[in-house]
Design a protein around this motif. Structure first.
Motif, PDB file in Angstrom:
ATOM      1  N   ALA A   7       0.832  -1.201   0.000  1.00  0.00           N
ATOM      2  CA  ALA A   7       0.000   0.000   0.000  1.00  0.00           C
ATOM      3  C   ALA A   7       0.866   1.251   0.000  1.00  0.00           C
ATOM      4  O   ALA A   7       0.531   2.261  -0.651  1.00  0.00           O
ATOM      5  CB  ALA A   7      -0.922  -0.013   1.228  1.00  0.00           C
ATOM      6  N   SER A   8       2.011   1.212   0.685  1.00  0.00           N
ATOM      7  CA  SER A   8       2.915   2.379   0.687  1.00  0.00           C
ATOM      8  C   SER A   8       3.471   2.619  -0.709  1.00  0.00           C
ATOM      9  O   SER A   8       3.560   3.764  -1.184  1.00  0.00           O
ATOM     10  CB  SER A   8       4.056   2.154   1.674  1.00  0.00           C
ATOM     11  N   GLU A   9       3.874   1.529  -1.412  1.00  0.00           N
ATOM     12  CA  GLU A   9       4.395   1.667  -2.779  1.00  0.00           C
ATOM     13  C   GLU A   9       3.303   2.201  -3.708  1.00  0.00           C
ATOM     14  O   GLU A   9       3.574   3.062  -4.563  1.00  0.00           O
ATOM     15  CB  GLU A   9       4.919   0.315  -3.268  1.00  0.00           C
ATOM     16  N   GLN A  10       2.062   1.700  -3.575  1.00  0.00           N
ATOM     17  CA  GLN A  10       0.970   2.211  -4.406  1.00  0.00           C
ATOM     18  C   GLN A  10       0.728   3.690  -4.143  1.00  0.00           C
ATOM     19  O   GLN A  10       0.463   4.466  -5.065  1.00  0.00           O
ATOM     20  CB  GLN A  10      -0.308   1.421  -4.113  1.00  0.00           C
ATOM     21  N   GLU A  21       0.892   9.136  -6.200  1.00  0.00           N
ATOM     22  CA  GLU A  21       1.323  10.518  -5.967  1.00  0.00           C
ATOM     23  C   GLU A  21       2.033  11.066  -7.198  1.00  0.00           C
ATOM     24  O   GLU A  21       1.796  12.212  -7.623  1.00  0.00           O
ATOM     25  CB  GLU A  21       2.238  10.549  -4.741  1.00  0.00           C
ATOM     26  N   LYS A  22       2.920  10.236  -7.830  1.00  0.00           N
ATOM     27  CA  LYS A  22       3.594  10.675  -9.053  1.00  0.00           C
ATOM     28  C   LYS A  22       2.587  10.901 -10.169  1.00  0.00           C
ATOM     29  O   LYS A  22       2.669  11.888 -10.912  1.00  0.00           O
ATOM     30  CB  LYS A  22       4.621   9.621  -9.479  1.00  0.00           C
ATOM     31  N   ASP A  59     -10.178  12.861  -8.911  1.00  0.00           N
ATOM     32  CA  ASP A  59     -10.369  11.425  -8.648  1.00  0.00           C
ATOM     33  C   ASP A  59      -9.054  10.776  -8.237  1.00  0.00           C
ATOM     34  O   ASP A  59      -9.025   9.923  -7.331  1.00  0.00           O
ATOM     35  CB  ASP A  59     -10.933  10.733  -9.889  1.00  0.00           C
ATOM     36  N   ILE A  60      -7.982  11.166  -8.945  1.00  0.00           N
ATOM     37  CA  ILE A  60      -6.673  10.604  -8.591  1.00  0.00           C
ATOM     38  C   ILE A  60      -6.295  11.006  -7.177  1.00  0.00           C
ATOM     39  O   ILE A  60      -5.729  10.221  -6.411  1.00  0.00           O
ATOM     40  CB  ILE A  60      -5.599  11.050  -9.606  1.00  0.00           C
ATOM     41  N   GLY A  61      -6.646  12.299  -6.809  1.00  0.00           N
ATOM     42  CA  GLY A  61      -6.376  12.741  -5.444  1.00  0.00           C
ATOM     43  C   GLY A  61      -7.132  11.896  -4.427  1.00  0.00           C
ATOM     44  O   GLY A  61      -6.602  11.519  -3.378  1.00  0.00           O
ATOM     45  N   GLN A  62      -8.439  11.616  -4.748  1.00  0.00           N
ATOM     46  CA  GLN A  62      -9.206  10.761  -3.839  1.00  0.00           C
ATOM     47  C   GLN A  62      -8.612   9.364  -3.761  1.00  0.00           C
ATOM     48  O   GLN A  62      -8.540   8.768  -2.673  1.00  0.00           O
ATOM     49  CB  GLN A  62     -10.670  10.691  -4.307  1.00  0.00           C
ATOM     50  N   VAL A  63      -8.222   8.846  -4.952  1.00  0.00           N
ATOM     51  CA  VAL A  63      -7.583   7.527  -4.956  1.00  0.00           C
ATOM     52  C   VAL A  63      -6.316   7.557  -4.117  1.00  0.00           C
ATOM     53  O   VAL A  63      -6.011   6.639  -3.350  1.00  0.00           O
ATOM     54  CB  VAL A  63      -7.284   7.067  -6.400  1.00  0.00           C
ATOM     55  N   ILE A  94      -7.309   7.516  -0.526  1.00  0.00           N
ATOM     56  CA  ILE A  94      -7.751   6.168  -0.131  1.00  0.00           C
ATOM     57  C   ILE A  94      -6.562   5.232  -0.003  1.00  0.00           C
ATOM     58  O   ILE A  94      -6.464   4.432   0.930  1.00  0.00           O
ATOM     59  CB  ILE A  94      -8.771   5.624  -1.149  1.00  0.00           C
ATOM     60  N   VAL A  95      -5.635   5.353  -0.999  1.00  0.00           N
ATOM     61  CA  VAL A  95      -4.454   4.481  -0.959  1.00  0.00           C
ATOM     62  C   VAL A  95      -3.628   4.770   0.294  1.00  0.00           C
ATOM     63  O   VAL A  95      -3.149   3.862   0.972  1.00  0.00           O
ATOM     64  CB  VAL A  95      -3.619   4.657  -2.241  1.00  0.00           C
ATOM     65  N   GLN A  96      -3.513   6.095   0.615  1.00  0.00           N
ATOM     66  CA  GLN A  96      -2.776   6.456   1.824  1.00  0.00           C
ATOM     67  C   GLN A  96      -3.480   5.937   3.076  1.00  0.00           C
ATOM     68  O   GLN A  96      -2.851   5.444   4.019  1.00  0.00           O
ATOM     69  CB  GLN A  96      -2.603   7.974   1.903  1.00  0.00           C
ATOM     70  N   GLN A  97      -4.850   6.083   3.077  1.00  0.00           N
ATOM     71  CA  GLN A  97      -5.606   5.554   4.217  1.00  0.00           C
ATOM     72  C   GLN A  97      -5.445   4.042   4.320  1.00  0.00           C
ATOM     73  O   GLN A  97      -5.307   3.497   5.421  1.00  0.00           O
ATOM     74  CB  GLN A  97      -7.095   5.917   4.088  1.00  0.00           C
ATOM     75  N   ASN A  98      -5.508   3.380   3.145  1.00  0.00           N
ATOM     76  CA  ASN A  98      -5.306   1.924   3.163  1.00  0.00           C
ATOM     77  C   ASN A  98      -3.933   1.559   3.694  1.00  0.00           C
ATOM     78  O   ASN A  98      -3.758   0.580   4.415  1.00  0.00           O
ATOM     79  CB  ASN A  98      -5.495   1.337   1.762  1.00  0.00           C
ATOM     80  N   SER A  99      -2.956   2.388   3.302  1.00  0.00           N
ATOM     81  CA  SER A  99      -1.601   2.133   3.788  1.00  0.00           C
ATOM     82  C   SER A  99      -1.530   2.276   5.302  1.00  0.00           C
ATOM     83  O   SER A  99      -0.983   1.426   6.007  1.00  0.00           O
ATOM     84  CB  SER A  99      -0.616   3.101   3.116  1.00  0.00           C
ATOM     85  N   ALA A 100      -2.165   3.426   5.774  1.00  0.00           N
ATOM     86  CA  ALA A 100      -2.164   3.636   7.231  1.00  0.00           C
ATOM     87  C   ALA A 100      -2.945   2.531   7.938  1.00  0.00           C
ATOM     88  O   ALA A 100      -2.535   2.024   8.996  1.00  0.00           O
ATOM     89  CB  ALA A 100      -2.766   5.007   7.560  1.00  0.00           C
TER      90      ALA A 100
END
Length: 503
Positions: free
Chosen positions: A335-338, A343-344, A460-464, A467-473
């Motif tokens: 999740a951290s890598e995603q 982000e890029k 949408d990418i920002g929301q993704v 979510i990805v950051q939340q999933n990581s956390a």
């Protein structure tokens, strides 16, 4: 238990006897009232008999007085009074009739008849005296009513009257005295009954207070102590076969049962508190206490089942939580890598959005420049139109001038032709500009739509990314929680192992 008389039996017996004495008292009192009424009536009858006897005698004496007065004075009033008494007043007859109505003995009635007979012996003398008085023979008339024969009959009448009154009074006094004596006796009997009733009620009150009220108060105090949870208090009452004695025995049994049950429950709960669930209930609970025993059995069974399942579950949780912790750590790294990749991508899309928005702005500025040129061309076209009109007017004026204006006509015609050509060229230019403006405007609108789409994609990418950051956390937290859960499962295993369970 010691045998004794029941309180209810004692109270019922005493009150039954009291009721019997009350009934006897009422009967005795009614008898007293009856005898008192009879005594009063006897006294009244005595008075009436005496009164009517005197009325009889007074009637005879009245006749004697009136005949003597008529013989002595010759006043006709006395003559009329005499015959008024004989024919109208009739006091002698009324007195005799009234005495017979009241009630007299045969001896008394014989005395009355004797007095009437003696009174009738006076009638011939009195009639002769009144006749002689009418004839004026006063001395002879007086002799008839004052003579020895008349006085003899009067004396016998008075003697018979005294005997009658003595006999009548003696009988009336005897009746009154007898009734009075009987009434006094009944009053004494009534008083004795009242004394017995008072004594019985005192015994009843004593029995109720000593045998019922005071013991009930003692039992009330004892039950209040039980209600406060004090089962060690001493009861001063002794059980026996009476109602209060049986109640006392019931209270003692209640205290003993409560002490037994509470002690047994305390022991069982202490075993449970010490972790020993391998216990049995060896005391039978009776009556409404039986559900408590059943509840304790269910509690022990439930605890044994629950802790057995907890042991099994903790073993499975401990094993599973270790595997979840490993998987959660792997998921957290992915999740951290995603999150970094997203982000890029978000940064690249943001750059494209900026360039697209810049192109849209430039296209919009071109539309605005094109509109400005159209306005200039429009002004020039208006000038050409006005020049054409001026040239036309100049040609007309030159034609009017004749030969002097021929040269001016040529010039005006050229100017007119030039104005018309200019206006036509400007019209073509205007059409070209309109088409260019339309195309530029479409390009600007398309650029705006692309910019908006790119912005939406960027959002949408920002929301993704979020979510990805939340999933990581969350993955990291899950990994940490899994490790904590594994530790807690091991601790729970240690705690459950403290309890001794049934096989």
């Amino acid at each position: 238990m010691k045998k004794t008389t029941n309180q209810l039996t004692m109270v019922v017996t005493i009150n039954s006897i009291s009721v019997a004495f009350i009934i006897l008292t009422i009967i005795s009192f009614m008898r007293v009232m009856y005898l008192t009424d009879k005594c009063n009536k006897a006294g009244a009858d005595r008075f009436e008999l005496t009164y009517n006897a005197n009325r009889f005698m007074d009637g005879s004496a009245y006749l004697t007085n009136e005949v003597r007065a008529f013989a002595a004075t010759g006043n006709i009033i006395h003559y009329n009074n005499y015959w008024n008494e004989i024919n109208v007043a009739k006091n002698r007859d009324i007195g005799v009739a009234r005495m017979k109505e009241i009630g007299i003995t045969k001896e008394e009635e014989a005395k009355i008849d004797a007095m009437a007979a003696l009174s009738n012996n006076l009638v011939p003398l009195e009639s002769d005296a009144m006749d002689k008085t009418k004839e004026g023979l006063f001395d002879e008339a007086i002799e008839d009513v004052y003579g020895e024969a008349y006085r003899k009959w009067i004396g016998e009448i008075l003697s018979t009257k005294n005997e009658f009154l003595t006999m009548l009074d003696a009988r009336a006094v005897h009746v009154v005295d007898d009734l009075t004596t009987r009434s006094h006796r009944m009053q004494i009997v009534t008083l004795v009954f009242i004394v017995f009733i008072v004594i019985l009620q005192l015994i009843n009150v004593y029995s109720v207070l000593v045998k019922t009220i005071y013991p009930i108060k003692e039992l009330q105090k004892e039950m209040e102590e039980v209600a406060k949870g004090n089962l060690s208090s001493e009861l001063s009452l002794t059980p026996d076969t009476s109602e209060i004695g049986r109640l006392t025995n019931s209270v003692i049994e209640i205290k003993n049962n409560l002490a037994t049950y509470i002690g047994d429950i305390s022991v069982k709960l202490k075993h449970i508190a010490d972790g020993n669930l391998d216990i049995d209930l060896d005391i039978d609970y009776i009556g409404d206490f039986e559900p408590i025993q059943l509840s304790l059995i269910k509690i022990l069974d439930s605890l044994n089942n629950a802790f057995s399942q907890i042991q099994n579950s903790t073993n499975q949780v401990s094993s599973g939580s270790s595997q979840v912790a490993v998987g959660a750590q792997v998921l957290a790294r992915g999740a951290s890598e995603q999150a970094a990749s997203v982000e890029k991508l978000s940064s690249s899309v943001a750059s494209v959005a900026e360039r697209t928005e810049s192109s849209a702005n430039l296209a919009q500025e071109a539309v605005i420049h094109s509109n400005s040129i159209r306005k200039v061309i429009g002004v020039i076209a208006e000038i050409a139109s006005q020049t054409n009109i001026i040239a036309l007017n100049a040609s007309v004026e030159a034609a009017r001038a004749g030969k002097h204006g021929s040269a001016f006509v040529v010039v005006a015609k050229e100017v007119r032709n030039l104005a018309q050509k200019t206006a036509k060229s400007l019209e073509d230019i205007k059409k070209g500009l309109d088409e260019s403006a339309r195309l530029i405007n479409e390009i600007a609108n398309a650029a705006k739509e692309q910019s908006m789409s790119i912005n939406n994609i960027n959002t949408d990418i920002g929301q993704v990314s979020t979510i990805v950051q939340q999933n990581s956390a969350t993955s990291e937290e899950s990994a940490s929680a899994s490790e904590e859960m594994s530790a807690q499962a091991e601790m729970l295993q240690a705690l459950v192992s403290h309890f001794k369970l049934k096989e």
